[in-house]
Design a protein around this motif. Structure first.
Motif, PDB file in Angstrom:
ATOM      1  N   PHE A 181      -2.505 -10.226  -4.256  1.00  0.00           N
ATOM      2  CA  PHE A 181      -1.495 -11.523  -4.421  1.00  0.00           C
ATOM      3  C   PHE A 181      -0.462 -11.704  -5.476  1.00  0.00           C
ATOM      4  O   PHE A 181      -0.427 -10.814  -6.618  1.00  0.00           O
ATOM      5  CB  PHE A 181      -2.766 -12.568  -4.671  1.00  0.00           C
ATOM      6  N   GLY A 182       1.051 -12.308  -5.385  1.00  0.00           N
ATOM      7  CA  GLY A 182       2.190 -11.996  -5.609  1.00  0.00           C
ATOM      8  C   GLY A 182       3.201 -10.260  -5.501  1.00  0.00           C
ATOM      9  O   GLY A 182       4.219 -11.174  -5.507  1.00  0.00           O
ATOM     10  N   THR A 183       2.197 -10.351  -4.360  1.00  0.00           N
ATOM     11  CA  THR A 183       3.543  -9.924  -3.057  1.00  0.00           C
ATOM     12  C   THR A 183       4.050 -10.080  -2.147  1.00  0.00           C
ATOM     13  O   THR A 183       4.943  -9.895  -1.319  1.00  0.00           O
ATOM     14  CB  THR A 183       2.509  -8.096  -3.231  1.00  0.00           C
ATOM     15  N   GLY A 184       3.723 -11.015  -1.442  1.00  0.00           N
ATOM     16  CA  GLY A 184       4.221 -12.080  -0.495  1.00  0.00           C
ATOM     17  C   GLY A 184       4.717 -13.212  -1.379  1.00  0.00           C
ATOM     18  O   GLY A 184       5.100 -13.191  -2.345  1.00  0.00           O
ATOM     19  N   TYR A 185       5.189 -13.766  -0.551  1.00  0.00           N
ATOM     20  CA  TYR A 185       5.854 -15.507  -1.154  1.00  0.00           C
ATOM     21  C   TYR A 185       4.903 -16.339  -0.235  1.00  0.00           C
ATOM     22  O   TYR A 185       5.469 -17.459  -0.076  1.00  0.00           O
ATOM     23  CB  TYR A 185       6.972 -15.345   0.183  1.00  0.00           C
ATOM     24  N   SER A 186       3.475 -16.753  -0.934  1.00  0.00           N
ATOM     25  CA  SER A 186       3.113 -17.529  -0.859  1.00  0.00           C
ATOM     26  C   SER A 186       3.591 -18.872  -1.917  1.00  0.00           C
ATOM     27  O   SER A 186       3.712 -19.020  -2.774  1.00  0.00           O
ATOM     28  CB  SER A 186       1.359 -17.520  -0.445  1.00  0.00           C
ATOM     29  N   SER A 187       3.707 -20.024  -1.478  1.00  0.00           N
ATOM     30  CA  SER A 187       3.589 -21.367  -1.975  1.00  0.00           C
ATOM     31  C   SER A 187       2.502 -21.773  -2.262  1.00  0.00           C
ATOM     32  O   SER A 187       0.965 -21.370  -1.951  1.00  0.00           O
ATOM     33  CB  SER A 187       4.679 -21.647  -1.399  1.00  0.00           C
ATOM     34  N   LEU A 188       2.477 -22.854  -3.525  1.00  0.00           N
ATOM     35  CA  LEU A 188       1.459 -23.505  -3.510  1.00  0.00           C
ATOM     36  C   LEU A 188       1.229 -24.125  -2.426  1.00  0.00           C
ATOM     37  O   LEU A 188      -0.135 -24.559  -2.412  1.00  0.00           O
ATOM     38  CB  LEU A 188       2.068 -24.890  -4.789  1.00  0.00           C
ATOM     39  N   GLY A 189       1.713 -24.609  -1.441  1.00  0.00           N
ATOM     40  CA  GLY A 189       1.715 -25.540  -0.435  1.00  0.00           C
ATOM     41  C   GLY A 189       0.343 -23.723   0.342  1.00  0.00           C
ATOM     42  O   GLY A 189      -0.994 -25.122   0.566  1.00  0.00           O
ATOM     43  N   ASP A 190       1.142 -23.324   0.052  1.00  0.00           N
ATOM     44  CA  ASP A 190       0.301 -22.714   1.224  1.00  0.00           C
ATOM     45  C   ASP A 190      -1.636 -22.177   0.297  1.00  0.00           C
ATOM     46  O   ASP A 190      -2.854 -22.453   1.228  1.00  0.00           O
ATOM     47  CB  ASP A 190       1.208 -21.169   1.606  1.00  0.00           C
ATOM     48  N   LEU A 191      -1.572 -22.334  -0.109  1.00  0.00           N
ATOM     49  CA  LEU A 191      -2.020 -21.470  -1.265  1.00  0.00           C
ATOM     50  C   LEU A 191      -3.017 -22.817  -1.345  1.00  0.00           C
ATOM     51  O   LEU A 191      -4.699 -22.863  -0.988  1.00  0.00           O
ATOM     52  CB  LEU A 191      -2.045 -21.765  -2.547  1.00  0.00           C
ATOM     53  N   CYS A 192      -2.642 -24.417  -0.882  1.00  0.00           N
ATOM     54  CA  CYS A 192      -3.656 -25.259  -1.455  1.00  0.00           C
ATOM     55  C   CYS A 192      -4.262 -25.230   0.610  1.00  0.00           C
ATOM     56  O   CYS A 192      -5.193 -25.838   0.820  1.00  0.00           O
ATOM     57  CB  CYS A 192      -3.392 -26.184  -1.375  1.00  0.00           C
ATOM     58  N   ARG A 193      -3.364 -25.095   0.776  1.00  0.00           N
ATOM     59  CA  ARG A 193      -4.461 -25.346   2.975  1.00  0.00           C
ATOM     60  C   ARG A 193      -4.816 -23.754   3.218  1.00  0.00           C
ATOM     61  O   ARG A 193      -5.466 -24.380   4.009  1.00  0.00           O
ATOM     62  CB  ARG A 193      -2.481 -24.781   3.771  1.00  0.00           C
ATOM     63  N   LEU A 194      -4.624 -23.204   2.394  1.00  0.00           N
ATOM     64  CA  LEU A 194      -5.272 -21.859   3.565  1.00  0.00           C
ATOM     65  C   LEU A 194      -7.181 -21.740   2.524  1.00  0.00           C
ATOM     66  O   LEU A 194      -6.923 -22.457   1.748  1.00  0.00           O
ATOM     67  CB  LEU A 194      -4.716 -20.763   2.345  1.00  0.00           C
ATOM     68  N   PRO A 195      -8.442 -21.504   3.817  1.00  0.00           N
ATOM     69  CA  PRO A 195      -9.315 -21.552   2.782  1.00  0.00           C
ATOM     70  C   PRO A 195      -9.921 -20.844   2.088  1.00  0.00           C
ATOM     71  O   PRO A 195     -10.738 -19.763   2.529  1.00  0.00           O
ATOM     72  CB  PRO A 195     -10.331 -21.839   4.255  1.00  0.00           C
ATOM     73  N   ILE A 196      -9.050 -20.692   1.373  1.00  0.00           N
ATOM     74  CA  ILE A 196      -9.824 -18.938   0.152  1.00  0.00           C
ATOM     75  C   ILE A 196     -10.243 -18.935  -0.968  1.00  0.00           C
ATOM     76  O   ILE A 196     -10.293 -21.021  -1.132  1.00  0.00           O
ATOM     77  CB  ILE A 196      -8.407 -18.288  -0.089  1.00  0.00           C
ATOM     78  N   SER A 197     -10.697 -18.982  -1.503  1.00  0.00           N
ATOM     79  CA  SER A 197     -11.820 -19.432  -3.491  1.00  0.00           C
ATOM     80  C   SER A 197     -11.402 -18.197  -3.826  1.00  0.00           C
ATOM     81  O   SER A 197     -11.816 -18.350  -4.969  1.00  0.00           O
ATOM     82  CB  SER A 197     -13.088 -19.063  -2.339  1.00  0.00           C
ATOM     83  N   GLU A 198     -10.492 -16.772  -3.675  1.00  0.00           N
ATOM     84  CA  GLU A 198     -10.103 -15.869  -4.704  1.00  0.00           C
ATOM     85  C   GLU A 198      -9.007 -16.107  -4.637  1.00  0.00           C
ATOM     86  O   GLU A 198      -8.585 -15.417  -2.955  1.00  0.00           O
ATOM     87  CB  GLU A 198     -10.966 -15.140  -4.676  1.00  0.00           C
ATOM     88  N   LEU A 199      -8.455 -15.000  -5.844  1.00  0.00           N
ATOM     89  CA  LEU A 199      -6.905 -14.567  -5.852  1.00  0.00           C
ATOM     90  C   LEU A 199      -7.205 -13.370  -6.080  1.00  0.00           C
ATOM     91  O   LEU A 199      -7.757 -12.935  -7.356  1.00  0.00           O
ATOM     92  CB  LEU A 199      -6.299 -15.229  -6.497  1.00  0.00           C
TER      93      LEU A 199
END
Ligand code: C2E
Ligand code: CA
Ligand code: CA
Ligand code: CA
Length: 278
Positions: A181-199
């Motif tokens: 995480f931090g090497t790509g270009y995800s936005s806050l919106g992406d992080l909310c939308r994706l079903p992830i539990s960990e960075l």
């Protein structure tokens, strides 16, 4: 004229050599994946920063060829992706990780979870969730025992199909970690939308902790952002005590890196675990 012809001649010879080497390596990788012990699994501890308690292990592929010696994961993973072997490699790792975790549990070793890396191609295969469910059942494990790691760029390049598969895995109770995480270009919106539990905070941020105030502020922001979204944040590549202290002061909960332990073969990891329990 002559030097140019000469150059072309050398260029061709070199191309041939590289192509031959690549082909030989591809054949060797195919053979390795056809054997249960062809690729080795190494395990790197992931710990809670505050207590040092083991949270889980990341499973990393190792390939030692009898002739060519140790081949870097970056190299053979890329090769597997190019020549259509990455699905087999992923299943090899998933199966091996589940088998090992089940074995540890049987022997009373407290390993809370295994984290397995999967490549872009897996997340385009609608059969993946069922394959994973079958493996868990076969080894008597729960979905919460397995963490799936996918890089930020894999998730960002993803189409609808990938997103569906990530959601299916999440619904099944698996944890999904966004790697590097931090090497790509995800936005806050992406992080909310994706079903992830960990960075998994890329190790560049950790290396930057020794730098100026702005680098520190950036890492601080990323950790806070993750937490405000209800995600756990794991810092990768922690190598020094100073980094550990800073991360803890910033409120980061989880970490992994050479400071705690390098990736180890199962027997070595068991020793590491035993020594800590003493
Ligand atoms: P990754 O998933 O980001 O894995 C972490 C890498 O950082 C590992 O390199 C690990 O050995 C290394 N590392 C851990 N702690 C430290 C530290 O404190 N300092 C430094 N400098 N490095 C540290 P490794 O094992 O060479 O793997 C490289 C990459 O290859 C992995 O990056 C992952 O993208 C890929 N890879 C490895 N195993 C697999 C696999 O089974 N499947 C897939 N798809 N990819 C894999
Ligand atoms: Ca990883
Ligand atoms: Ca990583
Ligand atoms: Ca990486």
């Amino acid at each position: 004229q002559r030097p140019a012809v000469h150059a072309i001649h050398f260029f061709r010879a070199d191309m041939n050599r590289l192509a031959r080497e690549r082909l030989a390596l591809e054949i060797a990788l195919r053979e390795a994946l056809a054997q249960p012990e062809g690729l080795q699994l190494h395990y790197q501890p992931q710990v809670r920063l505050a207590s040092g308690v083991l949270r889980g292990v990341e499973v990393l592929a190792r390939w030692r060829h009898p002739q060519y010696g140790d081949i870097q994961p970056a190299r053979f993973i890329a090769l597997a992706e190019e020549c259509g072997l990455i699905d087999r490699l992923g299943l090899h790792m998933l199966d091996g990780a589940c088998r090992q975790l089940a074995d540890w549990r049987r022997r009373g070793l407290a390993v809370p979870a295994v984290a397995v890396n999967l490549s872009a191609h897996h997340f385009r295969d609608p059969a993946l969730p069922a394959q994973i469910a079958r493996l868990l059942l076969q080894h008597g494990l729960q979905p919460a025992d397995l963490i799936i790691e996918a890089t930020e760029s894999v998730m960002m390049d993803s189409d609808g199909g990938t997103l569906d598969i990530l959601h299916a895995l999440h619904r099944a109770g698996l944890r999904i970690a966004m790697d590097d995480f931090g090497t790509g270009y995800s936005s806050l919106g992406d992080l909310c939308r994706l079903p992830i539990s960990e960075l998994k905070l890329d190790r560049r941020f950790v290396a930057d902790l020794a730098g100026d105030d702005r680098a520190l502020a950036l890492t601080d922001t990323v950790i806070r952002m993750g937490e405000s979204l209800g995600l756990s944040v794991l810092a990768e590549g922690v190598e020094t005590e100073a980094q550990r202290r800073r991360l803890q002061a910033l409120g980061c909960q989880l970490a992994q890196g050479f400071l705690f332990a390098r990736p180890m073969a199962a027997a070595e990891f068991e020793q590491w675990l035993g020594q800590r329990a003493e």
